[in-house]
Scaffold this motif. Structure first.
Motif, mmCIF file in Angstrom:
data_model
loop_
_atom_site.group_PDB
_atom_site.id
_atom_site.type_symbol
_atom_site.label_atom_id
_atom_site.label_comp_id
_atom_site.label_asym_id
_atom_site.label_seq_id
_atom_site.Cartn_x
_atom_site.Cartn_y
_atom_site.Cartn_z
ATOM 1 N N ARG A 126 0.830 -1.205 0.000
ATOM 2 C CA ARG A 126 0.000 0.000 0.000
ATOM 3 C C ARG A 126 0.867 1.259 0.000
ATOM 4 N N VAL A 127 1.924 1.261 0.801
ATOM 5 C CA VAL A 127 2.811 2.423 0.816
ATOM 6 C C VAL A 127 3.579 2.522 -0.494
ATOM 7 N N ARG A 128 4.009 1.379 -1.033
ATOM 8 C CA ARG A 128 4.675 1.382 -2.344
ATOM 9 C C ARG A 128 3.772 2.024 -3.395
ATOM 10 N N ASP A 129 2.503 1.629 -3.423
ATOM 11 C CA ASP A 129 1.579 2.156 -4.425
ATOM 12 C C ASP A 129 1.316 3.643 -4.184
ATOM 13 N N GLU A 130 1.286 4.057 -2.915
ATOM 14 C CA GLU A 130 1.111 5.469 -2.594
ATOM 15 C C GLU A 130 2.291 6.287 -3.125
ATOM 16 N N ILE A 131 3.478 5.756 -2.950
ATOM 17 C CA ILE A 131 4.679 6.450 -3.437
ATOM 18 C C ILE A 131 4.677 6.516 -4.967
ATOM 19 N N ARG A 132 4.302 5.419 -5.605
ATOM 20 C CA ARG A 132 4.242 5.431 -7.072
ATOM 21 C C ARG A 132 3.224 6.442 -7.583
ATOM 22 N N ALA A 133 2.115 6.599 -6.861
ATOM 23 C CA ALA A 133 1.103 7.566 -7.269
ATOM 24 C C ALA A 133 1.616 9.000 -7.162
ATOM 25 N N ARG A 134 2.660 9.198 -6.367
ATOM 26 C CA ARG A 134 3.270 10.515 -6.227
ATOM 27 C C ARG A 134 4.343 10.752 -7.283
ATOM 28 N N GLY A 135 4.596 9.752 -8.129
ATOM 29 C CA GLY A 135 5.520 9.929 -9.238
ATOM 30 C C GLY A 135 6.862 9.253 -9.100
ATOM 31 N N SER A 136 7.079 8.489 -8.016
ATOM 32 C CA SER A 136 8.355 7.792 -7.818
ATOM 33 C C SER A 136 8.186 6.320 -8.165
ATOM 34 N N GLU A 137 8.956 5.837 -9.116
ATOM 35 C CA GLU A 137 8.846 4.442 -9.538
ATOM 36 C C GLU A 137 9.868 3.531 -8.861
ATOM 37 N N ARG A 138 10.929 4.108 -8.311
ATOM 38 C CA ARG A 138 11.993 3.287 -7.728
ATOM 39 C C ARG A 138 11.666 2.959 -6.269
ATOM 40 N N VAL A 139 10.691 2.103 -6.090
ATOM 41 C CA VAL A 139 10.266 1.714 -4.753
ATOM 42 C C VAL A 139 9.863 0.245 -4.784
ATOM 43 N N HIS A 140 10.245 -0.481 -3.752
ATOM 44 C CA HIS A 140 10.030 -1.928 -3.692
ATOM 45 C C HIS A 140 9.469 -2.294 -2.328
ATOM 46 N N ALA A 141 8.524 -3.226 -2.310
ATOM 47 C CA ALA A 141 7.848 -3.617 -1.074
ATOM 48 C C ALA A 141 8.159 -5.069 -0.728
ATOM 49 N N PHE A 142 8.393 -5.309 0.559
ATOM 50 C CA PHE A 142 8.728 -6.646 1.041
ATOM 51 C C PHE A 142 8.006 -6.921 2.354
ATOM 52 N N ALA A 143 7.803 -8.201 2.622
ATOM 53 C CA ALA A 143 7.358 -8.625 3.944
ATOM 54 C C ALA A 143 8.584 -8.881 4.803
ATOM 55 N N CYS A 144 8.528 -8.441 6.061
ATOM 56 C CA CYS A 144 9.609 -8.761 6.998
ATOM 57 C C CYS A 144 9.062 -8.744 8.414
ATOM 58 N N ASP A 145 9.034 -9.913 9.012
ATOM 59 C CA ASP A 145 8.650 -10.057 10.410
ATOM 60 C C ASP A 145 9.935 -10.007 11.234
ATOM 61 N N LEU A 146 10.124 -8.939 11.972
ATOM 62 C CA LEU A 146 11.372 -8.738 12.707
ATOM 63 C C LEU A 146 11.544 -9.704 13.874
ATOM 64 N N THR A 147 10.521 -10.479 14.187
ATOM 65 C CA THR A 147 10.664 -11.497 15.229
ATOM 66 C C THR A 147 11.101 -12.837 14.651
ATOM 67 N N ASP A 148 11.256 -12.915 13.330
ATOM 68 C CA ASP A 148 11.548 -14.173 12.647
ATOM 69 C C ASP A 148 12.872 -14.060 11.880
ATOM 70 N N PRO A 149 13.930 -14.708 12.346
ATOM 71 C CA PRO A 149 15.223 -14.601 11.652
ATOM 72 C C PRO A 149 15.157 -14.969 10.179
ATOM 73 N N ALA A 150 14.387 -15.986 9.827
ATOM 74 C CA ALA A 150 14.281 -16.390 8.422
ATOM 75 C C ALA A 150 13.647 -15.293 7.578
ATOM 76 N N SER A 151 12.661 -14.595 8.145
ATOM 77 C CA SER A 151 12.002 -13.513 7.418
ATOM 78 C C SER A 151 12.967 -12.359 7.175
#
Length: 242
Positions: A44-69
């Protein structure tokens, strides 16, 4: 200053201050890699940023309680770039309540894991990408709760413990990474207004000594620190609490 030549990683950027950071750095030209515990929030934040004209943005999942994540997040960023310039440790679960007995064991463990272990493992896994940069910075949003003797927050004891761990980690990290050119910058704000101003309000919102600390002011502190010449190591920002 613009950040067109910077690649910025921000944890917990799906809402609140992390979202503000992501939008601001993208508006100033940076390529942004943002994460949230749930990928939908990051997207959602990635898409919000793209709507503002910035294309160089990437979204990831990261659970900071999970080392594998955390490892998966770093590996995902590495598939897009051979280096990053700024790592912003924004993620840390907030736990409310000054009564130690009021929180469950699971809530306490989650708070400590996200703020303490999660920060250490995030830096560890992104360090190779940082060391590949000629301008590497690690920024950690600690809290006044990580300052010795602070007792004015209504946060739970476990949050204090997590923030104290972040502060200790940042202290030793600064000393050990300085020889490699990595600047380690910590912010210790009291509770602050998380509302993100619209772009046209960014430099026009009136503020004075009686005003509450804002997300805008904190973002400007981060921008100031990372925009300094490389021989300038701003170690920490401490804020007077009204």
């Amino acid at each position: 200053m613009r950040f067109d030549n910077h690649r910025v990683v921000i944890t917990a950027a799906g809402r609140d201050f992390g979202r503000t950071l992501a939008i601001r750095f993208a508006d100033l030209g940076a390529e942004v890699f943002l994460s949230a515990r749930g990928v939908a929030a990051a997207e959602r934040v990635r898409d919000e940023i793209r709507a503002r004209g910035s294309e160089r943005v990437h979204a990831f999942a990261c659970d900071l309680t999970d080392p594998a994540s955390i490892r998966d997040f770093a590996a995902g960023v590495a598939r897009h770039t051979e280096h990053i310039d700024i790592l912003i440790n924004n993620g840390s679960r907030y736990l409310d309540g000054p009564d130690l007995l009021a929180a469950s064991d699971e809530e306490i463990a989650d708070t400590l894991a996200s703020g303490a272990t999660g920060t250490v493992l995030t830096v560890k896994n992104f360090l190779p990408l940082l060391l590949a940069s000629d301008k590497p910075d690690v920024v950690t949003l600690v809290s006044a709760c990580g300052t010795a003797g602070h007792h004015r927050s209504e946060a739970h004891d476990a949050f204090y413990a997590a923030k104290s761990a972040q502060a200790g980690f940042s202290e030793i990290l600064s000393k050990r990474l300085r020889a490699q050119g990595v600047r380690v910058i910590s912010l210790y704000p009291p509770d602050f207004d998380n509302a993100a101003p619209l772009s046209e309000e960014w430099n026009s919102t009136p503020r004075n000594a009686e005003s509450p600390l804002t997300a805008q002011s904190l973002v400007e502190c981060v921008q100031f620190a990372v925009s300094q010449p490389r021989d300038c190591f701003i170690k920490a920002f401490h804020f007077e609490q009204v």
